[in-house]
Scaffold this motif. Structure first.
Motif, PDB file in Angstrom:
ATOM      1  N   ALA A  46       0.832  -1.204   0.000  1.00 26.67           N
ATOM      2  CA  ALA A  46       0.000   0.000   0.000  1.00 26.67           C
ATOM      3  C   ALA A  46       0.865   1.251   0.000  1.00 26.67           C
ATOM      4  CB  ALA A  46      -0.932  -0.007   1.213  1.00 26.67           C
ATOM      5  N   PHE A  47       1.953   1.228   0.759  1.00 21.84           N
ATOM      6  CA  PHE A  47       2.865   2.379   0.791  1.00 21.84           C
ATOM      7  C   PHE A  47       3.488   2.611  -0.581  1.00 21.84           C
ATOM      8  CE2 PHE A  47       6.852   4.567   1.287  1.00 21.84           C
ATOM      9  CZ  PHE A  47       6.630   5.503   2.291  1.00 21.84           C
ATOM     10  N   ALA A  48       3.889   1.526  -1.255  1.00 30.59           N
ATOM     11  CA  ALA A  48       4.524   1.656  -2.566  1.00 30.59           C
ATOM     12  C   ALA A  48       3.559   2.241  -3.591  1.00 30.59           C
ATOM     13  CB  ALA A  48       5.037   0.293  -3.044  1.00 30.59           C
ATOM     14  N   ARG A  49       2.295   1.806  -3.556  1.00 26.27           N
ATOM     15  CA  ARG A  49       1.293   2.373  -4.458  1.00 26.27           C
ATOM     16  C   ARG A  49       1.110   3.869  -4.191  1.00 26.27           C
ATOM     17  NH1 ARG A  49      -2.011  -2.677  -3.983  1.00 26.27           N
ATOM     18  NH2 ARG A  49      -1.880  -3.720  -5.999  1.00 26.27           N
ATOM     19  N   LEU A  50       1.025   4.223  -2.891  1.00 19.63           N
ATOM     20  CA  LEU A  50       0.884   5.623  -2.517  1.00 19.63           C
ATOM     21  C   LEU A  50       2.103   6.424  -2.967  1.00 19.63           C
ATOM     22  CD1 LEU A  50      -0.590   7.913  -1.028  1.00 19.63           C
ATOM     23  CD2 LEU A  50       0.531   7.129   1.089  1.00 19.63           C
ATOM     24  N   ASN A  51       3.293   5.833  -2.834  1.00 26.27           N
ATOM     25  CA  ASN A  51       4.509   6.537  -3.245  1.00 26.27           C
ATOM     26  C   ASN A  51       4.462   6.895  -4.725  1.00 26.27           C
ATOM     27  OD1 ASN A  51       7.279   7.411  -2.469  1.00 26.27           O
ATOM     28  ND2 ASN A  51       7.850   5.991  -4.089  1.00 26.27           N
ATOM     29  N   ARG A  52       4.010   5.965  -5.569  1.00 25.49           N
ATOM     30  CA  ARG A  52       3.910   6.259  -7.004  1.00 25.49           C
ATOM     31  C   ARG A  52       2.897   7.374  -7.259  1.00 25.49           C
ATOM     32  NH1 ARG A  52       5.039   0.710  -6.960  1.00 25.49           N
ATOM     33  NH2 ARG A  52       2.879  -0.006  -6.851  1.00 25.49           N
ATOM     34  N   GLN A  53       1.802   7.361  -6.503  1.00 25.51           N
ATOM     35  CA  GLN A  53       0.795   8.411  -6.669  1.00 25.51           C
ATOM     36  C   GLN A  53       1.359   9.780  -6.290  1.00 25.51           C
ATOM     37  OE1 GLN A  53      -2.298   6.748  -4.216  1.00 25.51           O
ATOM     38  NE2 GLN A  53      -3.350   5.791  -5.937  1.00 25.51           N
ATOM     39  N   VAL A  54       2.101   9.836  -5.183  1.00 25.27           N
ATOM     40  CA  VAL A  54       2.659  11.114  -4.732  1.00 25.27           C
ATOM     41  C   VAL A  54       3.732  11.610  -5.697  1.00 25.27           C
ATOM     42  CG1 VAL A  54       3.884  12.296  -2.864  1.00 25.27           C
ATOM     43  CG2 VAL A  54       2.072  10.659  -2.324  1.00 25.27           C
ATOM     44  N   VAL A  55       4.576  10.683  -6.205  1.00 23.50           N
ATOM     45  CA  VAL A  55       5.569  11.066  -7.220  1.00 23.50           C
ATOM     46  C   VAL A  55       4.868  11.673  -8.430  1.00 23.50           C
ATOM     47  CG1 VAL A  55       7.204  10.159  -8.927  1.00 23.50           C
ATOM     48  CG2 VAL A  55       7.391   9.444  -6.544  1.00 23.50           C
ATOM     49  N   ALA A  56       3.830  11.014  -8.913  1.00 23.15           N
ATOM     50  CA  ALA A  56       3.106  11.500 -10.095  1.00 23.15           C
ATOM     51  C   ALA A  56       2.475  12.860  -9.822  1.00 23.15           C
ATOM     52  CB  ALA A  56       2.039  10.492 -10.508  1.00 23.15           C
ATOM     53  N   GLU A  57       1.872  13.023  -8.645  1.00 23.03           N
ATOM     54  CA  GLU A  57       1.234  14.303  -8.308  1.00 23.03           C
ATOM     55  C   GLU A  57       2.249  15.427  -8.236  1.00 23.03           C
ATOM     56  OE1 GLU A  57      -0.813  13.445  -4.705  1.00 23.03           O
ATOM     57  OE2 GLU A  57      -2.341  12.201  -5.687  1.00 23.03           O
ATOM     58  N   ARG A  58       3.424  15.147  -7.650  1.00 24.74           N
ATOM     59  CA  ARG A  58       4.455  16.185  -7.535  1.00 24.74           C
ATOM     60  C   ARG A  58       4.986  16.573  -8.909  1.00 24.74           C
ATOM     61  NH1 ARG A  58       8.682  14.538  -2.935  1.00 24.74           N
ATOM     62  NH2 ARG A  58       9.188  16.743  -3.065  1.00 24.74           N
ATOM     63  N   LEU A  59       5.193  15.583  -9.777  1.00 24.90           N
ATOM     64  CA  LEU A  59       5.690  15.885 -11.113  1.00 24.90           C
ATOM     65  C   LEU A  59       4.647  16.618 -11.948  1.00 24.90           C
ATOM     66  CD1 LEU A  59       7.680  12.628 -11.932  1.00 24.90           C
ATOM     67  CD2 LEU A  59       8.613  14.907 -11.576  1.00 24.90           C
ATOM     68  N   MET A  60       3.387  16.204 -11.848  1.00 23.08           N
ATOM     69  CA  MET A  60       2.346  16.880 -12.624  1.00 23.08           C
ATOM     70  C   MET A  60       2.122  18.309 -12.133  1.00 23.08           C
ATOM     71  SD  MET A  60      -0.464  13.957 -13.741  1.00 23.08           S
ATOM     72  CE  MET A  60      -0.745  13.236 -12.125  1.00 23.08           C
ATOM     73  N   THR A  61       2.307  18.534 -10.828  1.00 19.32           N
ATOM     74  CA  THR A  61       2.237  19.903 -10.308  1.00 19.32           C
ATOM     75  C   THR A  61       3.353  20.752 -10.892  1.00 19.32           C
ATOM     76  OG1 THR A  61       1.197  19.200  -8.224  1.00 19.32           O
ATOM     77  CG2 THR A  61       2.357  21.314  -8.210  1.00 19.32           C
ATOM     78  N   ASN A  62       4.582  20.200 -10.921  1.00 25.55           N
ATOM     79  CA  ASN A  62       5.715  20.926 -11.502  1.00 25.55           C
ATOM     80  C   ASN A  62       5.488  21.218 -12.984  1.00 25.55           C
ATOM     81  OD1 ASN A  62       6.880  20.686  -9.010  1.00 25.55           O
ATOM     82  ND2 ASN A  62       8.574  19.382  -9.650  1.00 25.55           N
ATOM     83  N   LEU A  63       4.835  20.293 -13.667  1.00 28.17           N
ATOM     84  CA  LEU A  63       4.606  20.437 -15.108  1.00 28.17           C
ATOM     85  C   LEU A  63       3.319  21.197 -15.419  1.00 28.17           C
ATOM     86  CD1 LEU A  63       5.661  16.807 -16.112  1.00 28.17           C
ATOM     87  CD2 LEU A  63       6.905  18.897 -16.655  1.00 28.17           C
ATOM     88  N   ASN A  64       2.661  21.678 -14.355  1.00 27.74           N
ATOM     89  CA  ASN A  64       1.442  22.479 -14.503  1.00 27.74           C
ATOM     90  C   ASN A  64       0.364  21.729 -15.293  1.00 27.74           C
ATOM     91  OD1 ASN A  64      -0.154  24.756 -14.069  1.00 27.74           O
ATOM     92  ND2 ASN A  64       0.474  25.699 -16.008  1.00 27.74           N
ATOM     93  N   THR A  65       0.164  20.463 -14.946  1.00 27.08           N
ATOM     94  CA  THR A  65      -0.852  19.658 -15.621  1.00 27.08           C
ATOM     95  C   THR A  65      -1.619  18.836 -14.598  1.00 27.08           C
ATOM     96  OG1 THR A  65      -1.255  18.072 -17.417  1.00 27.08           O
ATOM     97  CG2 THR A  65       0.656  17.659 -16.031  1.00 27.08           C
ATOM     98  N   GLN A  66      -2.713  18.286 -15.029  1.00 31.90           N
ATOM     99  CA  GLN A  66      -3.486  17.342 -14.230  1.00 31.90           C
ATOM    100  C   GLN A  66      -3.545  16.023 -14.992  1.00 31.90           C
ATOM    101  OE1 GLN A  66      -7.191  19.531 -13.720  1.00 31.90           O
ATOM    102  NE2 GLN A  66      -6.597  20.041 -11.624  1.00 31.90           N
ATOM    103  N   GLY A  67      -4.023  14.991 -14.335  1.00 30.44           N
ATOM    104  CA  GLY A  67      -4.115  13.703 -15.013  1.00 30.44           C
ATOM    105  C   GLY A  67      -4.959  12.737 -14.209  1.00 30.44           C
ATOM    106  N   HIS A  68      -5.211  11.572 -14.797  1.00 34.18           N
ATOM    107  CA  HIS A  68      -5.930  10.527 -14.066  1.00 34.18           C
ATOM    108  C   HIS A  68      -5.137   9.223 -14.142  1.00 34.18           C
ATOM    109  CE1 HIS A  68      -7.491   9.686 -18.171  1.00 34.18           C
ATOM    110  NE2 HIS A  68      -7.547   8.431 -17.750  1.00 34.18           N
TER     111      HIS A  68
END
Length: 337
Positions: A170-192
């Motif tokens: 569960a932690f590993a899945r959450l880690n991938r989600q947080v990585v993606a959210e941080r990168l998409m924030t930096n790239l000024n985009t959203q995603g699903h």
């Protein structure tokens, strides 16, 4: 029997086409693992390669006994895949490279570095669709080839080393989600999120009304609805729909698989390529990596061809290939943790 399925012993099977290179030591380790007490069956995938005593790229079915070493310490390691809102038509790699920023300095309130990628073969990669093989499935999952995708390969960071129980998944899945959210924030985009699957974990399964423990070390689950199988940082990735087969332990390859040991990479490449050359790939993509060791250890030359891995799985009839994705920008580390 399908021509990529090889029976090596009564308990040992291997999926590998004639075009798939498998190191002899990996096969020896696979055969050795089959002799462990209460081991029922071991299944090598086409990305099989040697590990520390036991090979990586395999699934192991045991009765009553659990073997933590057959999962490893990076429990829950896997792939997350996101559709972003970034338009392919307006793509500027220079702009993406400036925007992507640095996510290697985590919130220090969490000792396990939540939201960071980690070392080794872990990465985050901006990708574009280069081919669609199954338009019906592609459209079924509401994917858009005119937008870019984000692939995150990471695990449970420090948590996996601290425990050997499946809370780390569960932690590993959450880690991938947080990585993606941080990168998409930096790239000024959203995603699903399209998928978020593991390839290092333990699962209790029932086959022919019998209960077993299924260990996966570098093997994705064919029980997931969708799986992405990445190549090296200079190769394609493939989005696939698994075809579940109990006799093949309901598993798929998790990537290309190493061809060279990490310790050998610098010696093989140092005299042939500069650091800057290794930050560009034959597909025209770029690599962000400020760790000199990782630049050599994770070079595309150190990995098998992903096409040979996909070919083996198609011949074994365990995947339907949906789409091919091409790397644009591969993020490993900007420096920090």
């Amino acid at each position: 029997m399908d021509n990529s399925i090889q029976v090596l012993s009564d308990k040992t099977w291997l999926i590998a086409s004639k075009n798939t290179w498998i190191e002899g030591l990996a096969i020896q380790q696979l055969l050795t693992t089959a002799n462990l007490p209460n081991m029922v069956k071991v299944m090598g995938m086409p990305d099989l390669h040697p590990g520390k005593g036991y090979p990586i790229g395999a699934a192991y079915l045991s009765r009553e006994i659990i073997y933590p070493a057959l999962i490893g310490s990076d429990i829950g390691c896997g792939m997350g895949f996101w559709q972003t809102d970034i338009n392919l038509a307006k793509l500027s790699i220079d702009k993406l490279e400036k925007q992507i920023g640095n996510i290697d300095l985590p919130d220090t309130r969490h000792k396990y570095n939540l939201g960071t990628i980690g070392g080794g073969n872990h990465f985050a990669e901006i990708q574009k669709v280069s081919k669609i093989f199954d338009a019906t499935l592609f459209n079924q999952y509401q994917l858009n080839a005119k937008k870019l995708f984000l692939l995150v390969h990471s695990g449970s960071r420090g948590l996996g080393h601290a425990i050997l129980q499946n809370n780390a998944v569960a932690f590993a899945r959450l880690n991938r989600q947080v990585v993606a959210e941080r990168l998409m924030t930096n790239l000024n985009t959203q995603g699903h999120e399209v998928l978020n699957v593991c390839h290092n974990f333990l699962q209790k399964v029932t086959i022919d009304k019998q209960s077993y423990w299924l260990h996966r070390k570098g093997a994705s689950s064919a029980m997931d609805e969708l799986v992405i199988v990445p190549g090296s940082r200079g190769d394609y990735s493939y989005l696939v729909k698994p075809i579940q087969r109990d006799d093949l332990l309901m598993s798929l390859a998790h990537g290309a698989g190493r061809k060279w040991r990490r310790a050998d990479c610098k010696g093989k490449l140092d005299n042939r390529y500069s650091m800057q050359e290794l930050k560009r790939t034959k597909l025209g993509s770029r690599v962000i990596c400020e760790d000199n060791s990782l630049i050599f250890e994770e070079a595309p030359q150190a990995y098998k061809s992903i096409d040979s891995v996909i070919e083996s799985m198609q011949q074994a009839n365990i995947v339907t290939v949906i789409a091919q994705l091409t790397p644009i920008l591969n993020y490993k580390t900007q420096g920090g943790h």
